[in-house]
Design an enzyme around this catalytic site. Sequence first.
Site, PDB file in Angstrom:
ATOM      1  N   ASN A   1       9.240  10.074 -10.553  1.00 59.41           N
ATOM      2  CA  ASN A   1       9.037  10.900  -9.364  1.00 59.41           C
ATOM      3  C   ASN A   1      10.213  10.701  -8.409  1.00 59.41           C
ATOM      4  OD1 ASN A   1       8.395   8.654  -7.461  1.00 59.41           O
ATOM      5  ND2 ASN A   1       6.722   8.344  -8.923  1.00 59.41           N
TER       6      ASN A   1
ATOM      7  N   ASP B   1       0.848   7.737 -11.939  1.00 61.58           N
ATOM      8  CA  ASP B   1      -0.581   7.613 -12.224  1.00 61.58           C
ATOM      9  C   ASP B   1      -0.846   7.540 -13.726  1.00 61.58           C
ATOM     10  OD1 ASP B   1      -1.555   7.628  -9.578  1.00 61.58           O
ATOM     11  OD2 ASP B   1      -1.122   9.768  -9.451  1.00 61.58           O
TER      12      ASP B   1
ATOM     13  N   LYS C   1      14.454   9.561 -30.524  1.00 60.78           N
ATOM     14  CA  LYS C   1      14.464  10.735 -29.662  1.00 60.78           C
ATOM     15  C   LYS C   1      13.697  11.870 -30.342  1.00 60.78           C
ATOM     16  CE  LYS C   1      17.424  14.099 -27.455  1.00 60.78           C
ATOM     17  NZ  LYS C   1      18.711  14.773 -27.457  1.00 60.78           N
TER      18      LYS C   1
ATOM     19  N   PRO D   1      -2.615   1.194 -14.765  1.00 65.27           N
ATOM     20  CA  PRO D   1      -3.459   0.341 -13.917  1.00 65.27           C
ATOM     21  C   PRO D   1      -3.132   0.590 -12.452  1.00 65.27           C
ATOM     22  CG  PRO D   1      -1.723  -0.951 -14.978  1.00 65.27           C
ATOM     23  CD  PRO D   1      -1.655   0.430 -15.567  1.00 65.27           C
ATOM     24  N   ASP D   2      -4.144   0.498 -11.592  1.00 65.01           N
ATOM     25  CA  ASP D   2      -3.922   0.661 -10.155  1.00 65.01           C
ATOM     26  C   ASP D   2      -3.605  -0.724  -9.571  1.00 65.01           C
ATOM     27  OD1 ASP D   2      -4.247   0.848  -7.339  1.00 65.01           O
ATOM     28  OD2 ASP D   2      -5.289   2.757  -7.657  1.00 65.01           O
TER      29      ASP D   2
ATOM     30  N   PHE E   1       0.051   2.730   0.808  1.00 62.58           N
ATOM     31  CA  PHE E   1       0.749   3.916   1.293  1.00 62.58           C
ATOM     32  C   PHE E   1       0.100   5.140   0.663  1.00 62.58           C
ATOM     33  CE2 PHE E   1       4.714   3.574   3.803  1.00 62.58           C
ATOM     34  CZ  PHE E   1       4.580   2.244   4.153  1.00 62.58           C
TER      35      PHE E   1
ATOM     36  N   LYS F   1      -8.361   6.938   0.794  1.00 66.15           N
ATOM     37  CA  LYS F   1      -7.702   5.860   0.048  1.00 66.15           C
ATOM     38  C   LYS F   1      -8.102   4.480   0.589  1.00 66.15           C
ATOM     39  CE  LYS F   1      -4.252   8.014  -1.627  1.00 66.15           C
ATOM     40  NZ  LYS F   1      -2.998   8.618  -2.000  1.00 66.15           N
TER      41      LYS F   1
ATOM     42  N   LYS G   1      -9.747   2.211  -2.258  1.00 58.73           N
ATOM     43  CA  LYS G   1      -9.008   1.028  -2.714  1.00 58.73           C
ATOM     44  C   LYS G   1      -9.469  -0.238  -1.996  1.00 58.73           C
ATOM     45  CE  LYS G   1      -5.275   3.678  -4.445  1.00 58.73           C
ATOM     46  NZ  LYS G   1      -4.153   3.567  -5.354  1.00 58.73           N
TER      47      LYS G   1
END
Length: 409
Positions: free
Chosen positions: A220, A289, A299, A317-318, A335, A349, A353
């Site tokens: 990302n 995620d 490849k 895993p979180d 965050f 959140k 969490k």
Amino acid sequence: MTQPPDLAGRHIVLGLSGGIACYKSAELVRELTRAGASVQVVMTPAAEQFITAVTMQALSGRPVVRSQWDERQPNAMAHINLSREADAILIAPASADLIAQLAQGRADELLSLLCLARPFASGHERVPLLLAPAMNREMWAHPATQRNAAQVVADGALLLGPGHGDQACGEIGDGRMLEAVELRDALIAFFTPKLLQGRKLLITAGPTFEPIDPVRGLTNLSSGKMGFAIARAAQEAGAEVTLVAGPVHLDTPAGVRRIDVRTAQQMFDAVLPLAGQHEVFVATAAVADWRPAGVSDAKIKKQADRAVPGLDLVENPDILAAVARLPRPPYCVGFAAESHDLARHAREKLHRKNVPLVVGNLGPATFGRDDNALLLVDAQGDREVPAASKRTLAQELVREIAQRLSARG
Ligand code: C5P
């Protein structure tokens, strides 16, 4: 929101003693003045063999004071005037001889004299003395220099460096003067209130990279800048900081321990064993995620007769949730990078969490940029921190975290 530069309002007496590292002191004056400080340069006769007073005057915008017998001082007391007006005295380069003079309390030329004359007793009048040693490695390693350096530290001076590396004499070792930006940052850190003194912080930063095959992957746009800025601000505030970083191209802030990882699983494996040893965990990383269910060893080739390959994903895993579930979790700060409905998602959140503080920001508006705006969400409510540089926001967040820690006792 424009923030004054880091050294705004600070008056620095910059002393140069004799050494080839004087060439770096020209750059140092530029860095200090750019950071908002006023700089008064004092040079020993030996320093003038390496760089001219004219150069230092032009860069600092003030005539250099070169002698105790300087007739421009109305009261003829350069050593008193200079040492009384300074917020700090920085000697860079500090030669072996200068350090020896200070260790003995000698005062036979202006620079050592003004150090001896500086207000020393504790209290707000006290003028700190910082020394950036610069000399050949054998001179630095010599027992006499080591003894003198230990003595000046015992007498209240702070040593910045020396660094390690190539020396002007062609040898390699300890004794290099720190670079101008390192000295500037050390001075900024020195003046930072020690709100997190002795606290241990663990921070994740950057994106993760989830490989598909040896040359492709999912990632990302997180740059890591916010997390790195928090690591720097916390270190400056006196914390011991461990930074677990995904793949980013950022320099490690001075004094910060960095662990590089690539995937979410690697970040999880690095963080979990460390979390219990830290008092605070700040999860700024934009952890992927999902990851591809399997990684191809070779490849994946495009072939005319083959269908477009599918991508099976499994959940990562979180890390934050796992740390928050530890039997004795650190104080956890999450965050939330959202594209819309920031307050609602951040609060959701906080509950999901089970962490005491979530910092919301608009992901698309901030990823990769140098500025940001934050929304702090906790049990007490929401607080907006208006748009500012990530450096300013990180300093603000450090104050918020410090406040919450001291409220917890
Ligand atoms: O809801 P989301 O998972 O996006 O929450 C983001 C917060 O959780 C951030 O603090 C992020 O660093 C953390 N996180 C994590 N591990 C994950 C996903 C997110 O630590 N796998």
